[in-house]
Design a protein around this motif. Structure first.
Motif, PDB file in Angstrom:
ATOM      1  N   PHE A  57       0.868  -1.177   0.000  1.00 51.36           N
ATOM      2  CA  PHE A  57       0.000   0.000   0.000  1.00 51.36           C
ATOM      3  C   PHE A  57       0.910   1.233   0.000  1.00 51.36           C
ATOM      4  O   PHE A  57       1.584   1.518   0.984  1.00 51.36           O
ATOM      5  N   LEU A  58       0.928   1.943  -1.142  1.00 49.72           N
ATOM      6  CA  LEU A  58       1.850   3.051  -1.347  1.00 49.72           C
ATOM      7  C   LEU A  58       1.157   4.396  -1.201  1.00 49.72           C
ATOM      8  O   LEU A  58      -0.015   4.553  -1.582  1.00 49.72           O
ATOM      9  N   SER A  59       1.901   5.350  -0.649  1.00 54.07           N
ATOM     10  CA  SER A  59       1.413   6.711  -0.482  1.00 54.07           C
ATOM     11  C   SER A  59       2.328   7.673  -1.212  1.00 54.07           C
ATOM     12  O   SER A  59       3.551   7.499  -1.222  1.00 54.07           O
ATOM     13  N   ASN A  60       1.744   8.715  -1.805  1.00 55.81           N
ATOM     14  CA  ASN A  60       2.548   9.746  -2.469  1.00 55.81           C
ATOM     15  C   ASN A  60       2.879  10.909  -1.539  1.00 55.81           C
ATOM     16  O   ASN A  60       3.406  11.927  -1.977  1.00 55.81           O
ATOM     17  N   GLY A  61       2.541  10.754  -0.258  1.00 56.70           N
ATOM     18  CA  GLY A  61       2.852  11.793   0.723  1.00 56.70           C
ATOM     19  C   GLY A  61       1.700  12.704   1.060  1.00 56.70           C
ATOM     20  O   GLY A  61       1.817  13.567   1.937  1.00 56.70           O
ATOM     21  N   ASN A 149      -1.901   4.941   5.678  1.00 53.21           N
ATOM     22  CA  ASN A 149      -0.559   4.660   6.161  1.00 53.21           C
ATOM     23  C   ASN A 149       0.077   5.966   6.623  1.00 53.21           C
ATOM     24  O   ASN A 149      -0.356   7.058   6.244  1.00 53.21           O
ATOM     25  N   SER A 150       1.098   5.855   7.458  1.00 55.14           N
ATOM     26  CA  SER A 150       1.679   7.042   8.063  1.00 55.14           C
ATOM     27  C   SER A 150       3.057   6.688   8.594  1.00 55.14           C
ATOM     28  O   SER A 150       3.409   5.504   8.702  1.00 55.14           O
ATOM     29  N   GLY A 157      -1.350   9.969   7.004  1.00 56.50           N
ATOM     30  CA  GLY A 157      -0.564  10.140   5.786  1.00 56.50           C
ATOM     31  C   GLY A 157       0.553  11.152   5.971  1.00 56.50           C
ATOM     32  O   GLY A 157       1.130  11.310   7.040  1.00 56.50           O
ATOM     33  N   GLY A 158       0.875  11.855   4.860  1.00 53.89           N
ATOM     34  CA  GLY A 158       1.844  12.932   4.921  1.00 53.89           C
ATOM     35  C   GLY A 158       3.270  12.554   4.599  1.00 53.89           C
ATOM     36  O   GLY A 158       4.141  13.422   4.548  1.00 53.89           O
ATOM     37  N   THR A 159       3.560  11.260   4.375  1.00 55.10           N
ATOM     38  CA  THR A 159       4.920  10.823   4.083  1.00 55.10           C
ATOM     39  C   THR A 159       4.892   9.837   2.919  1.00 55.10           C
ATOM     40  O   THR A 159       4.086   8.902   2.908  1.00 55.10           O
ATOM     41  N   THR A 160       5.785  10.034   1.976  1.00 53.24           N
ATOM     42  CA  THR A 160       5.894   9.097   0.865  1.00 53.24           C
ATOM     43  C   THR A 160       6.478   7.776   1.349  1.00 53.24           C
ATOM     44  O   THR A 160       7.441   7.749   2.113  1.00 53.24           O
ATOM     45  N   GLY A 161       5.891   6.683   0.922  1.00 53.41           N
ATOM     46  CA  GLY A 161       6.388   5.370   1.332  1.00 53.41           C
ATOM     47  C   GLY A 161       5.293   4.332   1.263  1.00 53.41           C
ATOM     48  O   GLY A 161       4.265   4.531   0.610  1.00 53.41           O
TER      49      GLY A 161
END
Length: 332
Positions: A57-61, A149-150, A157-161
Motif C-alpha cells: 500500500f503506497l502513499s505519495n505523501g 498509512n503514516s 498520511g503525509g509521508t511518501t512510502g
C-alpha cells in the motif's frame, strides 16, 4: 470440524468461535477497494505465514492518501487487517461516519498509538513482522471503512512510502474472530461445534482430569456448557441470574459455588480444572477461595454448547493445569 489453536500452548487447544460474517466482499483483494489522494496498491507480495497474496500500500505523501470500502453497518463493529511495515511505520484504521473513530498502529514495534473518537484497538503479532490490527467501536451511521498509512502517531498520511497489508475483515461484534475469506460477497461462518464424541480417544481430556478456559461476555442465563460422559451431562456450567456462575455436578446432585460474580456484558476470562473428585475455578487471574467436589466419573467424552454468551475463545486441556497456569491463562 473443531480447529486447534497453538497460540498459547505448543500442545494446542480446541478453538471454538460464534457465528460471524465478514461484510467486506473483497477482503483479500485491495485492487477492488477505492483509493484517494494518490494511493495505490501492488499485489502478489509475500504475506502472513508464507502466503503470496499480500499487497503493498503506497502513499505519495498526501495527507488524504487512503484506501476505503463503502458499506453501511451499525452496532458493535470490529474492523481488522493484517499489516507489516515497509518504509512507513504506521497504519491507521478509520470508521467514516458518526464520530469517525480511528486507531493508530505502530508496525515497527507492535504497539498501539492513539485511540480516538470511540475507537479502541488491539494488535497481535503473527510473526515475521506481521500484525493483526483491530479497531472496535459502536456505530450508528457507518459510510465506509478506511486504511491510511503514516510514519507518525496521530498523523494521517503525509509521508511518501509504503506498508504491506492483507486480509481485511469487518464483522458485527465487540471483538474480532479469525479471518473469514471472501471473494465477491459477504461470507458467514457458522458457529464452531464440538458436539462430537471420542474426546477421550482424541486425548482432549484426561480420563480423570482436565482443564477448560473460556473468554466471554455474560449475556445468557441458566446452563451454558455441559461436559458429558456417556451422553449424560456430568459437569454443567450455570449462570445464576447474572449474579454468580457456578458448576452443577449431576453425579452427586450438588452445586459448586465458585464465589465469582457476573457483570453482564463485561469481557471476562474464566476457567476451571478437575482432578479425581476435586474441582476448582478461576476468574480474571484469581483463584476461587473454595474448592468443589464432584463424582469420580469424569472421563469427559463431549461438550454441549447450550449458549455462546459472546464467547470469543475456548481452550481445553487433557491435564489439570497448575494454579499458576490457570491464573496466567485467565488474566485479562
Amino acid at each position: 470440524e473443531p480447529r486447534i489453536d497453538f497460540s498459547n500452548d505448543a500442545k494446542g487447544a480446541l478453538l471454538l468461535e460464534p457465528t460471524r460474517s465478514n461484510s467486506l466482499p473483497y477482503s483479500a483483494n485491495f485492487l477492488t477497494w477505492s483509493t484517494s489522494g494518490g494511493a495505490s496498491v501492488v499485489g502478489d507480495k509475500l504475506g502472513v505465514g508464507g502466503s503470496n497474496d499480500a499487497f503493498e500500500f503506497l502513499s505519495n505523501g498526501s495527507s488524504s492518501t487512503r484506501l476505503f470500502y463503502s458499506l453501511s453497518n451499525t452496532g458493535e463493529l470490529s474492523f481488522s487487517v493484517f499489516a507489516k511495515k515497509n518504509t512507513l511505520d504506521y497504519i491507521v484504521l478509520y470508521g467514516n461516519g458518526g464520530s469517525n473513530p480511528r486507531v493508530w498502529f505502530n508496525l515497527a514495534n507492535g504497539t498501539l498509538g492513539n485511540q480516538e473518537a470511540g475507537g479502541t484497538g488491539s494488535i497481535e503479532s503473527y510473526g515475521n513482522g506481521w500484525y493483526r490490527c483491530t479497531m472496535n467501536w459502536t456505530s450508528a451511521s457507518l459510510v465506509n471503512v478506511r486504511i491510511y498509512n503514516s510514519n507518525q502517531n496521530d498523523v494521517l498520511g503525509g509521508t511518501t512510502g509504503s506498508v504491506y497489508i492483507q486480509y481485511a475483515q469487518l464483522e458485527q461484534g465487540s471483538y474480532a474472530t479469525s479471518y473469514i475469506p471472501t471473494q465477491g460477497s459477504a461470507v458467514t461462518r457458522v458457529a464452531d461445534s464440538c458436539l462430537q464424541g471420542s474426546f477421550q480417544d482424541k486425548n482432549i481430556f484426561g480420563s480423570t482430569q482436565g482443564s477448560a478456559v473460556f473468554e466471554l461476555k455474560w449475556d445468557e442465563l441458566n446452563y451454558i456448557f455441559d461436559f458429558n460422559v456417556g451422553g449424560v451431562e456430568v459437569i454443567r456450567m450455570y449462570n445464576d441470574n447474572n449474579t454468580e456462575w457456578r458448576i452443577r455436578d449431576t453425579t452427586t446432585s450438588t452445586w459448586y459455588y465458585t464465589g465469582f460474580n457476573i457483570t453482564q456484558g463485561q469481557r471476562t476470562k474464566i476457567g476451571f480444572k478437575w482432578s479425581g473428585t476435586e474441582i476448582v475455578a478461576f476468574q480474571n487471574g484469581v483463584k476461587s477461595s473454595t474448592n468443589g467436589l464432584i463424582g469420580s466419573n469424569t472421563s469427559v467424552e463431549s461438550i454441549t454448547i447450550n449458549k455462546l454468551n459472546n464467547t470469543s475463545n475456548m481452550q481445553f486441556y487433557n491435564t489439570a493445569l497448575t494454579d499458576a497456569e490457570l491464573i496466567a491463562l485467565t488474566k485479562i
